[in-house]
Scaffold this motif. Structure first.
Motif, PDB file in Angstrom:
ATOM      1  N   SER A  23     -35.717 -35.643 -38.960  1.00 42.27           N
ATOM      2  CA  SER A  23     -35.458 -36.394 -39.829  1.00 42.27           C
ATOM      3  C   SER A  23     -35.062 -37.068 -39.789  1.00 42.27           C
ATOM      4  N   VAL A  24     -34.361 -37.579 -39.195  1.00 39.29           N
ATOM      5  CA  VAL A  24     -33.525 -39.202 -39.159  1.00 39.29           C
ATOM      6  C   VAL A  24     -35.131 -40.390 -39.552  1.00 39.29           C
ATOM      7  N   ARG A  25     -35.842 -40.342 -38.527  1.00 39.10           N
ATOM      8  CA  ARG A  25     -37.520 -40.646 -38.728  1.00 39.10           C
ATOM      9  C   ARG A  25     -38.452 -40.527 -40.445  1.00 39.10           C
ATOM     10  N   ASP A  34     -34.878 -52.035 -46.481  1.00 35.24           N
ATOM     11  CA  ASP A  34     -33.816 -52.405 -45.292  1.00 35.24           C
ATOM     12  C   ASP A  34     -32.496 -52.642 -46.146  1.00 35.24           C
ATOM     13  N   ILE A  35     -31.847 -52.270 -47.111  1.00 36.36           N
ATOM     14  CA  ILE A  35     -30.734 -53.142 -47.299  1.00 36.36           C
ATOM     15  C   ILE A  35     -29.246 -53.325 -45.980  1.00 36.36           C
ATOM     16  N   PHE A  36     -29.056 -54.376 -45.337  1.00 35.40           N
ATOM     17  CA  PHE A  36     -28.205 -54.346 -44.866  1.00 35.40           C
ATOM     18  C   PHE A  36     -28.274 -53.531 -43.149  1.00 35.40           C
ATOM     19  N   SER A  37     -30.265 -53.883 -43.012  1.00 41.95           N
ATOM     20  CA  SER A  37     -30.867 -53.243 -41.422  1.00 41.95           C
ATOM     21  C   SER A  37     -30.450 -51.944 -41.927  1.00 41.95           C
ATOM     22  N   LEU A  38     -30.089 -50.786 -42.283  1.00 42.71           N
ATOM     23  CA  LEU A  38     -29.173 -49.686 -42.202  1.00 42.71           C
ATOM     24  C   LEU A  38     -30.972 -48.840 -42.102  1.00 42.71           C
ATOM     25  N   ARG A  39     -32.490 -48.486 -42.537  1.00 44.48           N
ATOM     26  CA  ARG A  39     -33.543 -48.664 -41.837  1.00 44.48           C
ATOM     27  C   ARG A  39     -33.331 -48.695 -40.875  1.00 44.48           C
ATOM     28  N   ASN A  40     -33.388 -49.515 -40.022  1.00 43.16           N
ATOM     29  CA  ASN A  40     -33.625 -50.187 -38.556  1.00 43.16           C
ATOM     30  C   ASN A  40     -32.565 -49.638 -37.838  1.00 43.16           C
ATOM     31  N   LEU A  41     -31.518 -49.173 -38.476  1.00 38.95           N
ATOM     32  CA  LEU A  41     -30.013 -49.593 -37.129  1.00 38.95           C
ATOM     33  C   LEU A  41     -29.940 -47.799 -37.040  1.00 38.95           C
ATOM     34  N   LEU A  42     -30.482 -47.339 -38.108  1.00 39.51           N
ATOM     35  CA  LEU A  42     -30.547 -46.069 -37.747  1.00 39.51           C
ATOM     36  C   LEU A  42     -31.283 -45.226 -37.104  1.00 39.51           C
ATOM     37  N   VAL A  43     -32.765 -45.881 -37.305  1.00 39.98           N
ATOM     38  CA  VAL A  43     -33.819 -45.668 -36.041  1.00 39.98           C
ATOM     39  C   VAL A  43     -33.594 -45.822 -34.792  1.00 39.98           C
ATOM     40  N   GLN A  44     -32.646 -47.336 -34.506  1.00 50.13           N
ATOM     41  CA  GLN A  44     -32.230 -47.405 -32.956  1.00 50.13           C
ATOM     42  C   GLN A  44     -31.350 -46.719 -32.404  1.00 50.13           C
ATOM     43  N   CYS A  45     -30.551 -46.154 -33.233  1.00 51.46           N
ATOM     44  CA  CYS A  45     -29.292 -45.308 -32.946  1.00 51.46           C
ATOM     45  C   CYS A  45     -30.047 -43.874 -32.532  1.00 51.46           C
ATOM     46  N   GLU A  77     -22.682 -40.679 -33.249  1.00 51.11           N
ATOM     47  CA  GLU A  77     -20.902 -40.776 -34.098  1.00 51.11           C
ATOM     48  C   GLU A  77     -21.731 -41.974 -35.203  1.00 51.11           C
ATOM     49  N   GLN A  78     -22.822 -43.188 -34.259  1.00 52.88           N
ATOM     50  CA  GLN A  78     -23.167 -44.552 -34.929  1.00 52.88           C
ATOM     51  C   GLN A  78     -23.513 -44.075 -35.620  1.00 52.88           C
ATOM     52  N   CYS A  79     -25.000 -42.970 -35.440  1.00 53.34           N
ATOM     53  CA  CYS A  79     -26.264 -42.734 -36.542  1.00 53.34           C
ATOM     54  C   CYS A  79     -24.325 -42.346 -37.922  1.00 53.34           C
ATOM     55  N   LYS A  80     -24.413 -41.181 -37.300  1.00 55.26           N
ATOM     56  CA  LYS A  80     -23.144 -40.307 -38.572  1.00 55.26           C
ATOM     57  C   LYS A  80     -22.489 -41.400 -39.966  1.00 55.26           C
ATOM     58  N   THR A  81     -21.993 -42.494 -39.095  1.00 48.01           N
ATOM     59  CA  THR A  81     -21.492 -43.499 -39.457  1.00 48.01           C
ATOM     60  C   THR A  81     -22.373 -44.126 -40.453  1.00 48.01           C
ATOM     61  N   TYR A  82     -23.625 -44.882 -40.301  1.00 48.08           N
ATOM     62  CA  TYR A  82     -24.557 -45.195 -41.224  1.00 48.08           C
ATOM     63  C   TYR A  82     -24.900 -44.502 -42.021  1.00 48.08           C
TER      64      TYR A  82
END
Length: 111
Positions: A23-25, A34-45, A77-82
């Motif tokens: 679902s995240v992908r 990719d505002i504030f690199s959120l897409r990349n950060l979300l996938v990484q976490c 939890e990191q993903c939840k923040t993003y």
């Protein structure tokens, strides 16, 4: 009986983690730019969450199990923040994904 219940809970946990990662992908594909690199950060976490959960469940040593599951929980939890950031910026609806994280965390606590 307890062994069957434990196996069932582990299987459910793995299924929920896999569903969440998928679902995240899918969500990341919908993000424009990719505002504030959120897409990349979300996938990484979420990238390593399935492996950490699997390693924790397979571990025979309690310390190793707790370490792997704690890493998975921290990544979630990191993903939840993003996801909360995306929600507050009104970019996408993330309520369902946040609910999935909470479900997964409850299952992780039982392990």
């Amino acid at each position: 009986m307890r062994m069957d219940l434990e196996f069932g809970e582990q299987k459910l946990l793995k299924e929920k983690v896999d569903s969440f990662v998928f679902s995240v992908r899918e969500l990341s594909k919908k993000l424009n730019g990719d505002i504030f690199s959120l897409r990349n950060l979300l996938v990484q976490c979420v990238r390593d969450v399935p492996e950490m959960v699997d390693a924790g469940l397979k571990s025979e040593r309690l310390l190793s199990k707790k370490k792997h599951l704690a890493i998975a929980r921290e990544s979630l939890e990191q993903c939840k923040t993003y996801l909360s950031m995306l929600k507050s910026m009104r970019m996408v609806s993330t309520l369902e994904l946040i609910r999935q994280i909470e479900e997964i965390n409850k299952l992780l606590e039982k392990q």
